[in-house]
Motif scaffolding. Sequence first.
Motif, PDB file in Angstrom:
ATOM      1  N   LEU A  36       0.980  -1.274  -0.134  1.00  0.00           N
ATOM      2  CA  LEU A  36      -0.128   0.095   0.147  1.00  0.00           C
ATOM      3  C   LEU A  36       0.794   1.230   0.055  1.00  0.00           C
ATOM      4  O   LEU A  36       0.541   2.201  -0.646  1.00  0.00           O
ATOM      5  CB  LEU A  36      -0.961  -0.024   1.241  1.00  0.00           C
ATOM      6  CG  LEU A  36      -2.175  -1.047   1.074  1.00  0.00           C
ATOM      7  CD1 LEU A  36      -2.925  -0.982   2.551  1.00  0.00           C
ATOM      8  CD2 LEU A  36      -3.028  -0.726   0.215  1.00  0.00           C
ATOM      9  N   GLU A  37       1.862   1.119   0.737  1.00  0.00           N
ATOM     10  CA  GLU A  37       2.936   2.282   0.862  1.00  0.00           C
ATOM     11  C   GLU A  37       3.377   2.542  -0.662  1.00  0.00           C
ATOM     12  O   GLU A  37       3.736   3.672  -1.340  1.00  0.00           O
ATOM     13  CB  GLU A  37       4.105   2.118   1.850  1.00  0.00           C
ATOM     14  CG  GLU A  37       5.068   3.337   1.878  1.00  0.00           C
ATOM     15  CD  GLU A  37       4.519   4.613   2.570  1.00  0.00           C
ATOM     16  OE1 GLU A  37       5.126   5.443   2.570  1.00  0.00           O
ATOM     17  OE2 GLU A  37       3.299   4.253   3.390  1.00  0.00           O
ATOM     18  N   LEU A  38       3.969   1.517  -1.285  1.00  0.00           N
ATOM     19  CA  LEU A  38       4.719   1.539  -2.488  1.00  0.00           C
ATOM     20  C   LEU A  38       3.853   2.192  -3.661  1.00  0.00           C
ATOM     21  O   LEU A  38       3.919   2.707  -4.409  1.00  0.00           O
ATOM     22  CB  LEU A  38       5.200   0.202  -2.892  1.00  0.00           C
ATOM     23  CG  LEU A  38       6.438  -0.039  -2.236  1.00  0.00           C
ATOM     24  CD1 LEU A  38       6.922  -1.684  -2.605  1.00  0.00           C
ATOM     25  CD2 LEU A  38       7.537   0.840  -2.464  1.00  0.00           C
ATOM     26  N   GLN A  39       2.475   1.496  -3.441  1.00  0.00           N
ATOM     27  CA  GLN A  39       1.288   2.062  -4.165  1.00  0.00           C
ATOM     28  C   GLN A  39       1.167   3.459  -4.385  1.00  0.00           C
ATOM     29  O   GLN A  39       0.831   4.167  -5.629  1.00  0.00           O
ATOM     30  CB  GLN A  39      -0.101   1.380  -4.104  1.00  0.00           C
ATOM     31  CG  GLN A  39      -1.136   1.655  -4.814  1.00  0.00           C
ATOM     32  CD  GLN A  39      -2.627   1.069  -4.373  1.00  0.00           C
ATOM     33  OE1 GLN A  39      -2.749   1.222  -3.446  1.00  0.00           O
ATOM     34  NE2 GLN A  39      -3.398   0.520  -5.134  1.00  0.00           N
ATOM     35  N   ARG A  40       1.331   4.250  -3.115  1.00  0.00           N
ATOM     36  CA  ARG A  40       1.228   5.581  -3.089  1.00  0.00           C
ATOM     37  C   ARG A  40       2.407   6.219  -3.892  1.00  0.00           C
ATOM     38  O   ARG A  40       2.079   7.404  -4.522  1.00  0.00           O
ATOM     39  CB  ARG A  40       1.073   5.923  -1.498  1.00  0.00           C
ATOM     40  CG  ARG A  40      -0.193   5.723  -1.026  1.00  0.00           C
ATOM     41  CD  ARG A  40      -0.444   6.290   0.193  1.00  0.00           C
ATOM     42  NE  ARG A  40       0.319   5.488   1.334  1.00  0.00           N
ATOM     43  CZ  ARG A  40      -0.092   4.688   2.001  1.00  0.00           C
ATOM     44  NH1 ARG A  40      -1.283   4.010   2.005  1.00  0.00           N
ATOM     45  NH2 ARG A  40       0.629   3.863   2.852  1.00  0.00           N
ATOM     46  N   LYS A  41       3.628   5.652  -3.790  1.00  0.00           N
ATOM     47  CA  LYS A  41       4.823   6.364  -4.238  1.00  0.00           C
ATOM     48  C   LYS A  41       5.178   5.737  -5.685  1.00  0.00           C
ATOM     49  O   LYS A  41       6.103   6.200  -6.328  1.00  0.00           O
ATOM     50  CB  LYS A  41       5.850   6.175  -3.223  1.00  0.00           C
ATOM     51  CG  LYS A  41       5.614   6.351  -1.876  1.00  0.00           C
ATOM     52  CD  LYS A  41       6.829   6.110  -1.103  1.00  0.00           C
ATOM     53  CE  LYS A  41       6.621   6.879   0.454  1.00  0.00           C
ATOM     54  NZ  LYS A  41       7.628   6.401   1.356  1.00  0.00           N
ATOM     55  N   ALA A  42       4.662   4.638  -6.204  1.00  0.00           N
ATOM     56  CA  ALA A  42       5.066   3.894  -7.326  1.00  0.00           C
ATOM     57  C   ALA A  42       4.592   4.765  -8.613  1.00  0.00           C
ATOM     58  O   ALA A  42       4.060   5.365  -8.535  1.00  0.00           O
ATOM     59  CB  ALA A  42       4.502   2.593  -7.540  1.00  0.00           C
TER      60      ALA A  42
END
Length: 276
Positions: A54-60
């Motif tokens: 979820l964290e990577l989804q926000r930054k990817a």
Amino acid sequence: MTSLTEAEAKKLKKRLLRHVGKAIQDFNMIEDGDHVMVCVSGGKDSYGMLDLLLELQRKAPIQFTITAVNLDQGQPGFPKHILPEYLDALGVAHKIVTEDTYSIVKRVIPEGKTTCSLCSRLRRGILYRVADEIGATKLALGHHRDDLMETLFLNMFYNGQLKAMPPKLLSDNGGHILIRPLAYAPEKDLAKWAEHRAFPIIPCDLCGSQENLKRKQVKRMLQAWEQESPGRLDVIFASLQSVKPSHLADPERFDFQNLKTKPREAELPFLAPMEV
């Protein structure tokens, strides 16, 4: 396990995100437009995987969607409310699937015998079906670096095979791609992160009482090696990424039958130094 300071937690999160991001990049696990079905069991590893994805989804730099899926296997006393409440609070799309595989496993497997193999096969088949139902393009499983190494030794010791868990796998029917975003993440880091994040852990009562499981024996062996020689697990894991078939003994992986010497260039005769 002691509580982490803010600085320690920030450092740990950064390290875990780096591990997950590198695994995704190295094995092209998630592509633009993917719908990732994140399999959440209620254990520390799958909670951590969902948290980090979820964290990577926000930054990817790419766009992908996530649906968290939990399989309620009908275990007596299973706290059905915990995961739906947790996932609702996160605001993440989710689906709870109820299938009584518990009764099947208890009926088929004799008391005291390892249930993991049958339980895993039943669970995998259901998850494939659910992936089709929701239109998922990837199935994310929460196996970490230690799981990969333990599986390597389990297969060597008990199955006579040199194989582990691949970070990315095409299902036997060719219809599903499984990914393991935690493939580079050490279990000890995930345990620290789970405690820091206070995930509502749900124990697996189906197999948790089987203390003689071969996997637990292998885990203890590897932990003892690491304690005796810190860094040994890093070296073992590196071996999974540096395979030399010519130095093993599988004639299907290397053509030993046709191994021939190469013709050598004619050697020049010894020349005496010229007199001046």
